[in-house]
Motif scaffolding. Structure first.
Motif, mmCIF file in Angstrom:
data_model
loop_
_atom_site.group_PDB
_atom_site.id
_atom_site.type_symbol
_atom_site.label_atom_id
_atom_site.label_comp_id
_atom_site.label_asym_id
_atom_site.label_seq_id
_atom_site.Cartn_x
_atom_site.Cartn_y
_atom_site.Cartn_z
ATOM 1 N N SER A 4 0.770 -1.064 0.003
ATOM 2 C CA SER A 4 0.008 0.071 0.065
ATOM 3 C C SER A 4 0.859 1.158 0.197
ATOM 4 C CB SER A 4 -0.885 0.061 1.225
ATOM 5 O OG SER A 4 -0.090 -0.034 2.170
ATOM 6 N N SER A 5 0.372 2.283 -0.574
ATOM 7 C CA SER A 5 1.048 3.551 -0.285
ATOM 8 C C SER A 5 1.630 4.003 0.911
ATOM 9 C CB SER A 5 0.281 4.539 -1.170
ATOM 10 O OG SER A 5 -0.994 4.700 -0.792
ATOM 11 N N SER A 6 0.524 3.759 1.765
ATOM 12 C CA SER A 6 0.846 4.117 3.080
ATOM 13 C C SER A 6 2.145 3.237 3.838
ATOM 14 C CB SER A 6 -0.345 3.926 4.174
ATOM 15 O OG SER A 6 -0.746 2.533 4.273
ATOM 16 N N ASP A 7 2.145 2.028 3.641
ATOM 17 C CA ASP A 7 3.389 1.502 4.196
ATOM 18 C C ASP A 7 4.696 2.200 3.299
ATOM 19 O OD1 ASP A 7 2.049 -0.287 5.124
ATOM 20 O OD2 ASP A 7 1.965 -2.177 3.615
ATOM 21 N N VAL A 13 14.029 2.387 2.070
ATOM 22 C CA VAL A 13 14.728 1.337 1.869
ATOM 23 C C VAL A 13 15.615 1.910 0.817
ATOM 24 C CG1 VAL A 13 15.023 -0.868 1.040
ATOM 25 C CG2 VAL A 13 12.912 -0.245 2.434
ATOM 26 N N ARG A 14 17.011 1.840 1.306
ATOM 27 C CA ARG A 14 18.134 2.004 0.523
ATOM 28 C C ARG A 14 19.227 0.884 0.145
ATOM 29 N NH1 ARG A 14 18.955 8.388 2.027
ATOM 30 N NH2 ARG A 14 16.810 9.153 2.174
ATOM 31 N N CYS A 77 11.973 -11.742 7.723
ATOM 32 C CA CYS A 77 11.741 -12.112 6.660
ATOM 33 C C CYS A 77 12.505 -11.872 5.169
ATOM 34 C CB CYS A 77 10.178 -11.365 6.160
ATOM 35 S SG CYS A 77 8.806 -11.366 7.517
ATOM 36 N N PHE A 78 13.085 -10.795 5.362
ATOM 37 C CA PHE A 78 14.150 -10.494 4.334
ATOM 38 C C PHE A 78 15.027 -11.582 4.573
ATOM 39 C CE2 PHE A 78 17.802 -7.832 2.877
ATOM 40 C CZ PHE A 78 17.337 -7.533 1.583
ATOM 41 N N GLU A 162 9.466 -3.328 2.389
ATOM 42 C CA GLU A 162 8.591 -2.427 2.499
ATOM 43 C C GLU A 162 7.158 -2.442 2.963
ATOM 44 O OE1 GLU A 162 10.637 -0.459 -1.675
ATOM 45 O OE2 GLU A 162 8.973 -1.620 -1.495
ATOM 46 N N GLN A 163 6.907 -3.712 3.056
ATOM 47 C CA GLN A 163 5.518 -4.208 3.468
ATOM 48 C C GLN A 163 5.560 -4.506 4.977
ATOM 49 O OE1 GLN A 163 4.112 -7.572 1.414
ATOM 50 N NE2 GLN A 163 2.407 -8.005 2.777
ATOM 51 N N ALA A 164 4.533 -3.711 5.753
ATOM 52 C CA ALA A 164 4.280 -4.155 7.081
ATOM 53 C C ALA A 164 4.091 -5.508 7.513
ATOM 54 C CB ALA A 164 3.295 -3.123 7.730
ATOM 55 N N VAL A 165 4.724 -6.095 8.519
ATOM 56 C CA VAL A 165 4.763 -7.417 8.878
ATOM 57 C C VAL A 165 3.785 -7.246 10.218
ATOM 58 C CG1 VAL A 165 5.679 -9.531 9.691
ATOM 59 C CG2 VAL A 165 6.717 -8.015 8.253
ATOM 60 N N SER A 166 2.373 -7.227 9.921
ATOM 61 C CA SER A 166 1.308 -7.175 11.120
ATOM 62 C C SER A 166 0.314 -7.648 10.672
ATOM 63 C CB SER A 166 1.284 -5.711 11.565
ATOM 64 O OG SER A 166 0.930 -4.894 10.430
ATOM 65 N N GLY A 167 -0.777 -7.800 11.616
ATOM 66 C CA GLY A 167 -1.974 -8.250 11.413
ATOM 67 C C GLY A 167 -2.266 -9.568 10.913
ATOM 68 N N GLU A 168 -2.888 -9.837 9.494
ATOM 69 C CA GLU A 168 -3.162 -11.123 9.212
ATOM 70 C C GLU A 168 -1.831 -11.771 8.745
ATOM 71 O OE1 GLU A 168 -5.692 -10.570 5.726
ATOM 72 O OE2 GLU A 168 -7.491 -9.709 6.735
#
Length: 209
Positions: A4-7, A13-14, A77-78, A162-168
């Motif tokens: 998502s754009s919010s993430d 990340v560089r 995860c990475f 870049e992706q949040a690791v949370s929730g589902e």
């Protein structure tokens, strides 16, 4: 699924290819790892915070703890992605300032002067130092990963950070390299069980072809 754009707005990340000069900066940090023996990169992950990290308060410290825990989960995860391909990878534990699993004779704290070589500013504030970058200012927490790969080879994996690791529950499926006509499918199942303590577990599943 695309991030998502919010993430994306909440993280930065560089990727920095390891040069001779950069390798000297991290001498002793990763024992047994020759950063110049083959292609290596340093990948930095910064997460935006609501509070400036120099504005000491209970709410700032609580947010800092939560965001640093998020750094660790994203980096796990990475790292698992490269483990599945038998590619060496490690990251700096932001809580301790040491490599997550590689022996080290030194530390790399968030405000370490060596992070200047990776595009960050270290502000001298008299009583303390503060990390700063051009995207989030002083409102960030950050850590870094080291990967035995080229910048091109890691480019397609940056979305993991870049992706949040949370929730589902999130499942990341990767294909291992094919050798001598044999192939295997490696499924990386990332099971995230978030409670107030924001704890997560990483489950690796080996699937026979």
């Amino acid at each position: 699924n695309r991030n998502s754009s919010s993430d994306l707005r909440m993280c930065d990340v560089r990727v920095h290819p390891v040069t001779k000069r950069l390798a000297r900066n991290f001498d002793g940090l990763l024992q047994g790892i020759d950063l110049l023996g083959s292609n290596h990169v340093v990948v930095t992950l910064a997460l935006k915070t609501q509070h400036r990290q120099t504005a000491m308060s209970p709410s700032m410290l609580e947010e800092r703890k939560e965001r640093q825990a998020e750094l660790v989960e994203r980096m796990k995860c990475f790292m698992a992605h490269f483990d599945a391909r038998d590619v060496w990878c490690d990251f700096i534990d932001p809580f301790a300032g040491v490599p997550f699993r590689t022996d080290s004779s030194t530390t790399l704290a968030e405000c370490d002067e060596r992070y200047r070589s990776l595009g960050f500013e270290i502000l001298e504030l008299g009583c303390c130092k503060a990390l700063c970058d051009d995207k989030f200012g002083q409102c960030l927490v950050m850590t870094s990963a080291f990967v035995r790969a080229s910048a091109k080879e890691v480019a397609d994996t940056l979305s993991i950070l870049e992706q949040a690791v949370s929730g589902e529950q999130t499942t990341v499926i990767t294909n291992a390299a094919q050798t001598a006509g044999q192939s295997e499918l490696v499924a990386q199942a990332v099971v995230n069980e978030h409670s107030i303590g924001n704890q997560a577990a990483l489950l690796e599943v080996q699937v026979e072809p």
